[in-house]
Design a protein around this motif. Structure first.
Motif, PDB file in Angstrom:
ATOM      1  N   UNK A  50       3.885  10.352  -9.280  1.00  0.00           N
ATOM      2  CA  UNK A  50       3.634  10.460 -10.719  1.00  0.00           C
ATOM      3  C   UNK A  50       2.654  11.582 -11.060  1.00  0.00           C
ATOM      4  N   UNK A  51       1.711  11.873 -10.160  1.00  0.00           N
ATOM      5  CA  UNK A  51       0.614  12.777 -10.507  1.00  0.00           C
ATOM      6  C   UNK A  51       0.620  14.112  -9.774  1.00  0.00           C
ATOM      7  N   UNK A  52       1.343  14.201  -8.645  1.00  0.00           N
ATOM      8  CA  UNK A  52       1.258  15.412  -7.830  1.00  0.00           C
ATOM      9  C   UNK A  52       2.585  16.169  -7.791  1.00  0.00           C
ATOM     10  N   UNK A  54       6.832   6.614 -11.742  1.00  0.00           N
ATOM     11  CA  UNK A  54       6.584   5.680 -12.845  1.00  0.00           C
ATOM     12  C   UNK A  54       7.355   4.376 -12.625  1.00  0.00           C
ATOM     13  N   UNK A  55       8.588   4.457 -12.126  1.00  0.00           N
ATOM     14  CA  UNK A  55       9.373   3.250 -11.845  1.00  0.00           C
ATOM     15  C   UNK A  55       8.672   2.405 -10.786  1.00  0.00           C
ATOM     16  N   UNK A  56       8.165   3.052  -9.733  1.00  0.00           N
ATOM     17  CA  UNK A  56       7.459   2.325  -8.675  1.00  0.00           C
ATOM     18  C   UNK A  56       6.210   1.652  -9.228  1.00  0.00           C
ATOM     19  N   UNK A  57       5.419   2.388 -10.005  1.00  0.00           N
ATOM     20  CA  UNK A  57       4.185   1.825 -10.554  1.00  0.00           C
ATOM     21  C   UNK A  57       4.473   0.711 -11.557  1.00  0.00           C
ATOM     22  N   UNK A  58       5.537   0.840 -12.316  1.00  0.00           N
ATOM     23  CA  UNK A  58       5.930  -0.220 -13.259  1.00  0.00           C
ATOM     24  C   UNK A  58       6.321  -1.488 -12.502  1.00  0.00           C
ATOM     25  N   UNK A  59       7.043  -1.316 -11.403  1.00  0.00           N
ATOM     26  CA  UNK A  59       7.424  -2.466 -10.571  1.00  0.00           C
ATOM     27  C   UNK A  59       6.191  -3.145  -9.990  1.00  0.00           C
ATOM     28  N   UNK A  70      -3.731  15.408  -1.372  1.00  0.00           N
ATOM     29  CA  UNK A  70      -2.603  14.696  -2.002  1.00  0.00           C
ATOM     30  C   UNK A  70      -1.248  15.067  -1.404  1.00  0.00           C
ATOM     31  N   UNK A  71      -0.973  16.377  -1.221  1.00  0.00           N
ATOM     32  CA  UNK A  71       0.294  16.794  -0.630  1.00  0.00           C
ATOM     33  C   UNK A  71       0.390  16.352   0.821  1.00  0.00           C
ATOM     34  N   UNK A  72      -0.724  16.435   1.524  1.00  0.00           N
ATOM     35  CA  UNK A  72      -0.753  16.020   2.923  1.00  0.00           C
ATOM     36  C   UNK A  72      -0.494  14.515   3.037  1.00  0.00           C
ATOM     37  N   UNK A  73      -1.108  13.749   2.128  1.00  0.00           N
ATOM     38  CA  UNK A  73      -0.916  12.299   2.129  1.00  0.00           C
ATOM     39  C   UNK A  73       0.524  11.943   1.807  1.00  0.00           C
ATOM     40  N   UNK A  74       1.141  12.667   0.873  1.00  0.00           N
ATOM     41  CA  UNK A  74       2.547  12.413   0.533  1.00  0.00           C
ATOM     42  C   UNK A  74       3.440  12.619   1.744  1.00  0.00           C
ATOM     43  N   UNK A  75       3.222  13.724   2.472  1.00  0.00           N
ATOM     44  CA  UNK A  75       4.012  13.987   3.676  1.00  0.00           C
ATOM     45  C   UNK A  75       3.770  12.914   4.725  1.00  0.00           C
ATOM     46  N   UNK A  76       2.523  12.489   4.863  1.00  0.00           N
ATOM     47  CA  UNK A  76       2.168  11.469   5.860  1.00  0.00           C
ATOM     48  C   UNK A  76       2.859  10.142   5.555  1.00  0.00           C
ATOM     49  N   UNK A  77       2.835   9.734   4.295  1.00  0.00           N
ATOM     50  CA  UNK A  77       3.457   8.465   3.905  1.00  0.00           C
ATOM     51  C   UNK A  77       4.959   8.497   4.173  1.00  0.00           C
ATOM     52  N   UNK A  78       5.618   9.579   3.794  1.00  0.00           N
ATOM     53  CA  UNK A  78       7.060   9.700   4.027  1.00  0.00           C
ATOM     54  C   UNK A  78       7.358   9.673   5.527  1.00  0.00           C
ATOM     55  N   UNK A 122       0.811  -1.214   0.000  1.00  0.00           N
ATOM     56  CA  UNK A 122       0.000   0.000   0.000  1.00  0.00           C
ATOM     57  C   UNK A 122       0.842   1.260   0.000  1.00  0.00           C
ATOM     58  N   UNK A 123       1.936   1.237   0.787  1.00  0.00           N
ATOM     59  CA  UNK A 123       2.849   2.381   0.825  1.00  0.00           C
ATOM     60  C   UNK A 123       3.416   2.667  -0.558  1.00  0.00           C
ATOM     61  N   UNK A 124       3.908   1.617  -1.220  1.00  0.00           N
ATOM     62  CA  UNK A 124       4.511   1.806  -2.547  1.00  0.00           C
ATOM     63  C   UNK A 124       3.482   2.258  -3.571  1.00  0.00           C
ATOM     64  N   UNK A 125       2.261   1.719  -3.500  1.00  0.00           N
ATOM     65  CA  UNK A 125       1.215   2.138  -4.438  1.00  0.00           C
ATOM     66  C   UNK A 125       0.911   3.627  -4.275  1.00  0.00           C
ATOM     67  N   UNK A 126       0.724   4.066  -3.041  1.00  0.00           N
ATOM     68  CA  UNK A 126       0.425   5.478  -2.805  1.00  0.00           C
ATOM     69  C   UNK A 126       1.584   6.368  -3.230  1.00  0.00           C
ATOM     70  N   UNK A 127       2.807   5.953  -2.881  1.00  0.00           N
ATOM     71  CA  UNK A 127       3.976   6.743  -3.282  1.00  0.00           C
ATOM     72  C   UNK A 127       4.065   6.861  -4.806  1.00  0.00           C
ATOM     73  N   UNK A 128       3.867   5.748  -5.498  1.00  0.00           N
ATOM     74  CA  UNK A 128       3.950   5.762  -6.955  1.00  0.00           C
ATOM     75  C   UNK A 128       2.936   6.688  -7.579  1.00  0.00           C
ATOM     76  N   UNK A 129       1.686   6.597  -7.119  1.00  0.00           N
ATOM     77  CA  UNK A 129       0.619   7.430  -7.679  1.00  0.00           C
ATOM     78  C   UNK A 129       0.865   8.905  -7.367  1.00  0.00           C
ATOM     79  N   UNK A 130       1.210   9.200  -6.111  1.00  0.00           N
ATOM     80  CA  UNK A 130       1.412  10.600  -5.708  1.00  0.00           C
ATOM     81  C   UNK A 130       2.593  11.221  -6.447  1.00  0.00           C
TER      82      UNK A 130
END
Length: 342
Positions: free
Chosen positions: A158-160, A181-186, A252-260, A148-156
């Motif tokens: 790539x898009x934000x 994109x590398x994360x999502x490809x993996x 989205x920005x808040x979620x990125x900071x939270x995940x990191x 889940x962490x990698x999925x969210x990181x990849x999407x965020x």
């Protein structure tokens, strides 16, 4: 393959001193986090934080509590999925107790593989699960979380744009998007391998260093990604609603900071990520008023970390008392069969 003798000596040294090295790393990181927090908060007065805390409305607190409850309900799916994967499903209430207690313990005390396993061992006592099964559940649940962490990181990423930043410095969007994109490809490759392995009939468990782990089907892998990404997003939302005037557009920005922040806290094994999590959030969100964010982080730790911990300790204690009562009752029936029949 023969390892270089110097590498063998290094690996042996790390294995022999891993506990001391882990403790030393944790102390080092906590010290750095402490200095970072001091620098971030040295110009902030306690009165400002208290005023910001008073600005958090009852509606915000109720929303955070509701999202916290939803997050922990989603978390119960980790154990339900893991138990089905190893072929030993349990009643939902027991899987929920195992998941809830293990995650509240690991959230607050750090060292998730150890604290989570200990809590699950108490919750699953008296079932058909042995120590090896508990270890498999810990691994499968851990893998689910990191997917889940990698999925969210990849999407965020790539898009934000601006998702990776320290204070007012941010990584250029092309470089950030390339990482995403590398994360999502993996991830796509992982899903394809799960599907391919079962289509070709090669669904034998993986054997890693003597541990046997089931290979998920494509459906199970998709459930893992969805479950973990949803849990982490809801947990982040439980913090976001505590920030006055927070808008959905900021999520989205808040979620990125939270995940990191969560990843850094987990890597350091700091108890509850205390200090580390807060420092990363403050650095990653310079656009949020500092007193406002600190007050939200204090309320969040009370709601998401400490209150569930007290509840989990109570539930485990009641579970142990119920087991002890049942054992005493069964022993009484064995030693006094006539009185129990009458």
């Amino acid at each position: 393959m023969t390892l270089d003798p110097r590498l063998q000596r290094l690996l042996a040294f790390l294995a022999a001193h891993k506990n001391k090295l882990s403790a030393g790393l944790m102390v080092f990181v906590l010290t750095i986090a402490g200095f970072a927090l001091y620098e971030l908060l040295k110009n902030l007065h306690p009165a400002d934080i208290l005023a910001a805390l008073r600005r958090i409305t009852p509606a915000q607190l109720l929303a955070s509590v509701g999202l916290t409850i939803l997050s922990y309900l989603i978390l119960t799916g980790y154990d339900v999925l893991a138990l089905r994967s190893i072929g030993k499903p349990q009643p939902y209430w027991r899987a929920a107790l195992g998941s809830f207690s293990s995650y509240t313990f690991s959230h607050n005390f750090g060292f998730a593989p150890i604290t989570g396993a200990a809590a699950r061992w108490r919750a699953y006592r008296g079932t058909n699960l042995d120590a090896a099964d508990i270890a498999r559940i810990v691994v499968i649940a851990g893998v689910t979380f990191w997917l889940g962490i990698f999925l969210l990181l990849g999407v965020i990423l790539a898009l934000q744009p601006g998702a990776l930043r320290i204070h007012h410095y941010e990584l250029a969007y092309p470089a950030q998007a390339a990482i995403g994109v590398v994360i999502l490809t993996t991830i796509a490759l992982y899903l394809w391998l799960c599907h391919r392995r079962h289509v070709t009939g090669n669904s034998a468990p993986l054997n890693i260093l003597g541990w046997t782990l089931p290979v998920p089907t494509l459906r199970q892998a998709l459930i893992q990604f969805t479950l973990a990404a949803l849990d982490i997003s809801v947990a982040a939302a439980a913090l976001l609603v505590l920030v006055p005037q927070a808008m959905l557009a900021h999520f989205p920005l808040f979620l990125a900071a939270y995940v990191v922040a969560i990843v850094v806290a987990l890597i350091t094994h700091a108890p509850g990520g205390l200090g580390v999590f807060e420092a990363v959030m403050l650095v990653a969100l310079p656009q949020v008023d500092r007193a406002t964010l600190v007050s939200a982080l204090i309320a969040y730790r009370l709601i998401y970390y400490w209150a569930p911990l007290l509840l989990a300790m109570l539930l485990l204690a009641l579970h142990e008392l119920a087991r002890a009562f049942s054992f005493a009752k069964a022993s009484h029936r064995k030693t006094h069969p006539q009185s129990s029949e009458s």
